[in-house]
Design an enzyme around this catalytic site. Structure first.
Site, PDB file in Angstrom:
ATOM      1  N   TYR A 227      79.015 112.034  52.771  1.00  0.00           N
ATOM      2  CA  TYR A 227      77.796 111.270  52.441  1.00  0.00           C
ATOM      3  C   TYR A 227      76.844 111.448  53.617  1.00  0.00           C
ATOM      4  O   TYR A 227      76.850 112.483  54.283  1.00  0.00           O
ATOM      5  CB  TYR A 227      78.244 109.820  52.164  1.00  0.00           C
ATOM      6  CG  TYR A 227      77.160 108.849  51.801  1.00  0.00           C
ATOM      7  CD1 TYR A 227      76.432 108.991  50.621  1.00  0.00           C
ATOM      8  CD2 TYR A 227      76.867 107.766  52.629  1.00  0.00           C
ATOM      9  CE1 TYR A 227      75.430 108.074  50.289  1.00  0.00           C
ATOM     10  CE2 TYR A 227      75.882 106.848  52.292  1.00  0.00           C
ATOM     11  CZ  TYR A 227      75.157 107.008  51.130  1.00  0.00           C
ATOM     12  OH  TYR A 227      74.184 106.112  50.820  1.00  0.00           O
TER      13      TYR A 227
ATOM     14  N   LYS B  44      76.439 110.062  45.967  1.00  0.00           N
ATOM     15  CA  LYS B  44      76.411 108.611  45.719  1.00  0.00           C
ATOM     16  C   LYS B  44      77.567 108.219  44.803  1.00  0.00           C
ATOM     17  O   LYS B  44      78.200 107.183  44.987  1.00  0.00           O
ATOM     18  CB  LYS B  44      75.069 108.206  45.097  1.00  0.00           C
ATOM     19  CG  LYS B  44      73.873 108.384  46.028  1.00  0.00           C
ATOM     20  CD  LYS B  44      73.568 107.126  46.824  1.00  0.00           C
ATOM     21  CE  LYS B  44      72.571 107.411  47.941  1.00  0.00           C
ATOM     22  NZ  LYS B  44      72.254 106.239  48.755  1.00  0.00           N
TER      23      LYS B  44
ATOM     24  N   ASP C 232      66.299 108.150  45.142  1.00  0.00           N
ATOM     25  CA  ASP C 232      65.415 109.070  45.860  1.00  0.00           C
ATOM     26  C   ASP C 232      64.275 109.638  45.022  1.00  0.00           C
ATOM     27  O   ASP C 232      63.928 110.826  45.123  1.00  0.00           O
ATOM     28  CB  ASP C 232      66.252 110.186  46.525  1.00  0.00           C
ATOM     29  CG  ASP C 232      67.101 109.639  47.677  1.00  0.00           C
ATOM     30  OD1 ASP C 232      66.908 108.459  48.064  1.00  0.00           O
ATOM     31  OD2 ASP C 232      67.958 110.378  48.197  1.00  0.00           O
TER      32      ASP C 232
ATOM     33  N   GLY D   8      57.137 102.237  52.538  1.00  0.00           N
ATOM     34  CA  GLY D   8      57.249 103.022  51.308  1.00  0.00           C
ATOM     35  C   GLY D   8      58.225 102.361  50.357  1.00  0.00           C
ATOM     36  O   GLY D   8      58.307 101.126  50.300  1.00  0.00           O
ATOM     37  N   THR D   9      58.962 103.173  49.640  1.00  0.00           N
ATOM     38  CA  THR D   9      59.890 102.651  48.631  1.00  0.00           C
ATOM     39  C   THR D   9      60.881 101.675  49.262  1.00  0.00           C
ATOM     40  O   THR D   9      61.011 100.531  48.816  1.00  0.00           O
ATOM     41  CB  THR D   9      60.658 103.826  47.990  1.00  0.00           C
ATOM     42  OG1 THR D   9      59.685 104.754  47.489  1.00  0.00           O
ATOM     43  CG2 THR D   9      61.538 103.360  46.864  1.00  0.00           C
TER      44      THR D   9
HETATM   45  N1  LIG Z   1      69.718 103.027  55.238  1.00  0.00           N
HETATM   46  C1  LIG Z   1      69.432 102.984  53.969  1.00  0.00           C
HETATM   47  O1  LIG Z   1      70.192 102.437  53.186  1.00  0.00           O
HETATM   48  C2  LIG Z   1      68.172 103.592  53.460  1.00  0.00           C
HETATM   49  C3  LIG Z   1      67.809 103.384  52.126  1.00  0.00           C
HETATM   50  C4  LIG Z   1      66.636 103.946  51.646  1.00  0.00           C
HETATM   51  C5  LIG Z   1      65.854 104.710  52.476  1.00  0.00           C
HETATM   52  N2  LIG Z   1      66.250 104.909  53.753  1.00  0.00           N
HETATM   53  C6  LIG Z   1      65.464 105.751  54.646  1.00  0.00           C
HETATM   54  O2  LIG Z   1      64.166 105.247  54.791  1.00  0.00           O
HETATM   55  C7  LIG Z   1      63.254 106.320  54.959  1.00  0.00           C
HETATM   56  C8  LIG Z   1      62.113 106.160  53.960  1.00  0.00           C
HETATM   57  O3  LIG Z   1      62.598 106.311  52.653  1.00  0.00           O
HETATM   58  P1  LIG Z   1      61.691 105.915  51.425  1.00  0.00           P
HETATM   59  O4  LIG Z   1      62.462 106.249  50.220  1.00  0.00           O
HETATM   60  O5  LIG Z   1      61.170 104.544  51.585  1.00  0.00           O
HETATM   61  O6  LIG Z   1      60.506 106.969  51.590  1.00  0.00           O
HETATM   62  P2  LIG Z   1      58.966 106.769  51.234  1.00  0.00           P
HETATM   63  O7  LIG Z   1      58.351 108.096  51.303  1.00  0.00           O
HETATM   64  O8  LIG Z   1      58.822 105.988  49.989  1.00  0.00           O
HETATM   65  O9  LIG Z   1      58.429 105.857  52.428  1.00  0.00           O
HETATM   66  C9  LIG Z   1      58.200 106.297  53.718  1.00  0.00           C
HETATM   67  C10 LIG Z   1      57.011 105.510  54.253  1.00  0.00           C
HETATM   68  O10 LIG Z   1      56.876 105.791  55.621  1.00  0.00           O
HETATM   69  C11 LIG Z   1      55.531 106.117  55.873  1.00  0.00           C
HETATM   70  N3  LIG Z   1      55.470 107.033  56.998  1.00  0.00           N
HETATM   71  C12 LIG Z   1      55.761 108.348  57.028  1.00  0.00           C
HETATM   72  N4  LIG Z   1      55.535 108.850  58.252  1.00  0.00           N
HETATM   73  C13 LIG Z   1      55.084 107.822  59.008  1.00  0.00           C
HETATM   74  C14 LIG Z   1      54.678 107.720  60.353  1.00  0.00           C
HETATM   75  N5  LIG Z   1      54.683 108.782  61.147  1.00  0.00           N
HETATM   76  N6  LIG Z   1      54.274 106.522  60.787  1.00  0.00           N
HETATM   77  C15 LIG Z   1      54.271 105.446  59.981  1.00  0.00           C
HETATM   78  N7  LIG Z   1      54.652 105.480  58.700  1.00  0.00           N
HETATM   79  C16 LIG Z   1      55.048 106.670  58.220  1.00  0.00           C
HETATM   80  C17 LIG Z   1      55.017 106.748  54.602  1.00  0.00           C
HETATM   81  O11 LIG Z   1      53.611 106.678  54.503  1.00  0.00           O
HETATM   82  C18 LIG Z   1      55.724 105.912  53.556  1.00  0.00           C
HETATM   83  O12 LIG Z   1      54.996 104.774  53.192  1.00  0.00           O
HETATM   84  C19 LIG Z   1      64.063 107.599  54.760  1.00  0.00           C
HETATM   85  O13 LIG Z   1      64.373 108.178  55.996  1.00  0.00           O
HETATM   86  C20 LIG Z   1      65.313 107.143  54.092  1.00  0.00           C
HETATM   87  O14 LIG Z   1      66.439 107.919  54.439  1.00  0.00           O
HETATM   88  C21 LIG Z   1      67.377 104.364  54.270  1.00  0.00           C
HETATM   89  O1  LIG Z   2      71.433 107.972  51.087  1.00  0.00           O
HETATM   90  C1  LIG Z   2      71.468 107.194  52.055  1.00  0.00           C
HETATM   91  O2  LIG Z   2      72.139 107.402  53.069  1.00  0.00           O
HETATM   92  C2  LIG Z   2      70.727 105.901  52.015  1.00  0.00           C
HETATM   93  C3  LIG Z   2      69.480 105.926  51.284  1.00  0.00           C
HETATM   94  O3  LIG Z   2      69.626 105.869  49.910  1.00  0.00           O
HETATM   95  C4  LIG Z   2      68.483 106.935  51.728  1.00  0.00           C
HETATM   96  O4  LIG Z   2      67.703 107.389  50.885  1.00  0.00           O
HETATM   97  O5  LIG Z   2      68.431 107.229  52.924  1.00  0.00           O
HETATM   98 MN   LIG Z   3      68.226 107.049  48.851  1.00  0.00          MN
END
Ligand SMILES: NC(=O)c1ccc[n+]([C@@H]2O[C@H](COP(=O)([O-])OP(=O)(O)OC[C@H]3O[C@@H](n4cnc5c(N)ncnc54)[C@H](O)[C@@H]3O)[C@@H](O)[C@H]2O)c1
Ligand SMILES: O=C(O)C[C@H](O)C(=O)O
Ligand SMILES: [Mn+2]
Length: 541
Positions: free
Chosen positions: A91, A164, A236, A293-294
């Site tokens: 993963y 996943k 995603d 973001g998301t």
């Molecule tokens: N740990 C977890 O469980 C988990 C879950 C979901 C997402 N994530 C992580 O969160 C991150 C974002 O995922 P997402 O799906 O929300 O993506 P997304 O594209 O929807 O959101 C990213 C946001 O960050 C902003 N951004 C990008 N570059 C930037 C910068 N330099 N400065 C400020 N803001 C900036 C973008 O404009 C956007 O609004 C990814 O790295 C993803 O792996 C982690």
């Molecule tokens: O896939 C992961 O590790 C967590 C999350 O769903 C992500 O998009 O980063």
């Molecule tokens: Mn994800």
């Protein structure tokens, strides 16, 4: 009844060298396997020893994926025995490589459905072929526009659906025969893929929104019809589509968006865990999100909902939130806010220096957050200056740099502990080793939705819940408290991955119980725990 090579080539039925002599005689296997008959324990030991010998995580992953392709039971037997060790390999963060290099490493299609926007008329046939007569309880679907933090990967994104689902089975015991990974190939905006002759997806840009939504709508209606008790997990999708799709289906079918809801739950659980350690109240916190973001907005919405549940008014609750994105602090007069950002945007009149709040550093200085969650994909964004500034105004700063994979995390756990002299309450998206600092070993929780979606899914599927409600989500977040002893020095804000199978069951009980209380269960839940347990598959022959 499958026999001979058909049986050996079916990963759901194959036992390899563990087919007994009677089975070999009965199923036409005599002479097409080596003569020694093995038990699954012997096979698993061999596999594990082989993994240990591989020099890199990448080799380990390829080896394991091969086992997965050939023999699901054996794969999950090994995975279950070594969850914490193997999670980072199969993963996150290991999975990022298999997405980037998918065409290179493609071994078998791993029973996924590849759906093409160019051939919507083939969709039903494709799903039928992939399911191959299996009843499906759970689909993980991606359109791969925003894979982790690594962007748009088209058909290569199928690996995230597969990964996943591996975690669903490894953690919560969902039957691998009853799950289906799906990738919706709606094109890709990654020019290098379009121009790469080795790329196996569609070689054109993403389609326009009208075509896109028709494609997704068709998919959702079709799978809901084909598999009436289906739980549909979205993974995603891009920022422009993810929340819209969730809002569209959430009152109609049991659907789940992992990046919005799963991440919201695990971060809320982590924050509650942190407050349990510090002895502070949620209502006294100032919440800052970096990367709205998301995931960022999904988490903010969950924490906001928790504040409402704790009795705050909408206005009072909103006052606790500050979103920072590329523009800096988000203000309500900006014309490029997403619908998910708007409710949390601030008024310029609240600040004497609003025009200067165009960076995280300036925002932290002006606002003094007590909680900082990073979902920005900007590696290293939580700098020493920013963290020290934050820590100067609060005793136990809660800091979750959760962008994935490793190189995109906003900070490392070790730096955060060091910069705050051990005061920070930290969780990271990828696994972090304990941090040794001034004689204390700080355990670092993993704020990754993988700690929650398996149990949540098991609860929904076991109860046969018609919908996934806000209340079910809330009980999931609350159900993993109480596992960590908050009094212990260096305690983590979340339970350890090594206990993932145990607490996944706890989460499932809570979710199924809530589904029953809301009258949403379609399966008999007279005894909730027995019902959940009856849905757990064991990786034995
Ligand atoms: N740990 C977890 O469980 C988990 C879950 C979901 C997402 N994530 C992580 O969160 C991150 C974002 O995922 P997402 O799906 O929300 O993506 P997304 O594209 O929807 O959101 C990213 C946001 O960050 C902003 N951004 C990008 N570059 C930037 C910068 N330099 N400065 C400020 N803001 C900036 C973008 O404009 C956007 O609004 C990814 O790295 C993803 O792996 C982690
Ligand atoms: O896939 C992961 O590790 C967590 C999350 O769903 C992500 O998009 O980063
Ligand atoms: Mn994800």
């Amino acid at each position: 009844m499958k026999t001979g090579y058909d049986l050996l080539n079916d990963p759901f039925l194959n036992k390899g060298t563990a087919f007994t002599e009677e089975e070999r005689a009965k199923y036409g296997l005599v002479g097409i396997l080596p003569p020694t008959v093995r038990t699954i324990e012997e096979q698993a030991k061999e596999v594990y020893e082989n993994i240990e010998e591989k020099a890199s995580a990448s080799e380990k992953r390829h080896y394991l994926m091969n086992i997965f392709s050939r023999n699901r039971t054996l794969f999950f037997h090994v995975f279950k025995q070594h969850v914490a060790e193997l999670m980072p390999i199969i993963y996150d963060p290991g999975i990022a490589e298999s997405i980037r290099e998918y065409s290179k490493f493609l071994i078998t299609p791993q029973n996924a459905a590849y759906l093409s926007v160019d051939h919507p008329e083939q969709m039903e046939e494709a799903i039928r072929n992939a399911a191959a007569g299996r009843d499906i309880d759970l689909i993980v679907v991606t359109d791969a526009e925003a894979i982790l933090g690594i962007g748009d990967w088209g058909s290569n994104g199928v690996s995230i659906s597969i990964g996943k689902l591996m975690v669903y089975t490894g953690a919560a015991g969902l039957d691998p025969k009853r799950v289906l990974p799906v990738v919706l190939d709606a094109g890709t905006n990654r020019q290098s893929l379009i121009g790469d002759s080795g790329y196996v997806g569609l070689h054109h840009k993403r389609v326009d929104d009208a075509t896109y939504y028709a494609f997704v709508d068709k998919f959702v209606a079709l799978v809901e019809k084909m598999f009436p008790r289906l739980y549909l997990h979205f993974e995603d999708f891009g920022r422009g589509h993810a929340a819209k799709l969730l809002d569209k289906y959430v009152h109609q079918y049991p659907v789940f968006n992992d990046d919005i809801e799963g991440t919201g739950i695990i971060c809320l659980a982590g924050i509650l865990g942190g407050l349990n350690i510090s002895g502070e109240k949620l209502a006294d916190q100032t919440y800052m999100c970096f990367g709205a973001g998301t995931a960022g907005c999904g988490i903010a919405k969950r924490i906001y909902q928790e504040m409402l549940d704790q009795g705050l008014s909408e206005k009072d609750a909103r006052d606790h939130f500050y979103l920072v994105d590329r523009q800096g602090l988000l203000f309500d007069d900006m014309d490029d806010l997403t619908p998910e950002q708007k409710p949390f945007a601030r008024k310029r009149s609240e600040f004497s220096n609003a025009a200067e709040l165009t960076s995280l550093e300036a925002a932290v200085k002006a606002i003094h957050p007590t909680i900082l969650v990073g979902t920005s994909t900007k590696g290293g964004a939580f700098t020493e200056d920013i963290v020290k500034e934050m820590a100067a105004h609060t005793k136990r700063p809660i800091i979750f740099p959760i962008s994935n994979p490793t190189e995109l995390a906003e900070a490392t756990a070790a730096d955060l502990i060091r910069w705050t002299d051990g005061r920070a309450l930290v969780a990271t998206g990828v696994p972090s080793a304990p941090v040794e600092y001034k004689g204390v070993s700080y355990e670092i929780g993993q704020a990754n939705n993988a700690l929650i979606y398996p149990g949540l899914g098991l609860g929904v599927i076991a109860s046969g819940a018609k919908l996934l409600t806000d209340e079910m989500i809330s009980v999931a977040a609350h159900s993993i408290g109480g596992i960590v002893d908050p009094g212990e020095a260096g305690a983590a804000v979340l339970p350890p991955v090594s206990k993932l199978d145990q607490f996944s069951e706890t989460v499932a009980f809570a979710v199924a119980r809530e589904a029953k209380e809301e009258g949403l269960n379609r399966n008999d839940c007279t005894d909730v725990e027995a019902c959940v347990k009856s849905f757990k598959w064991e990786p034995v022959y």
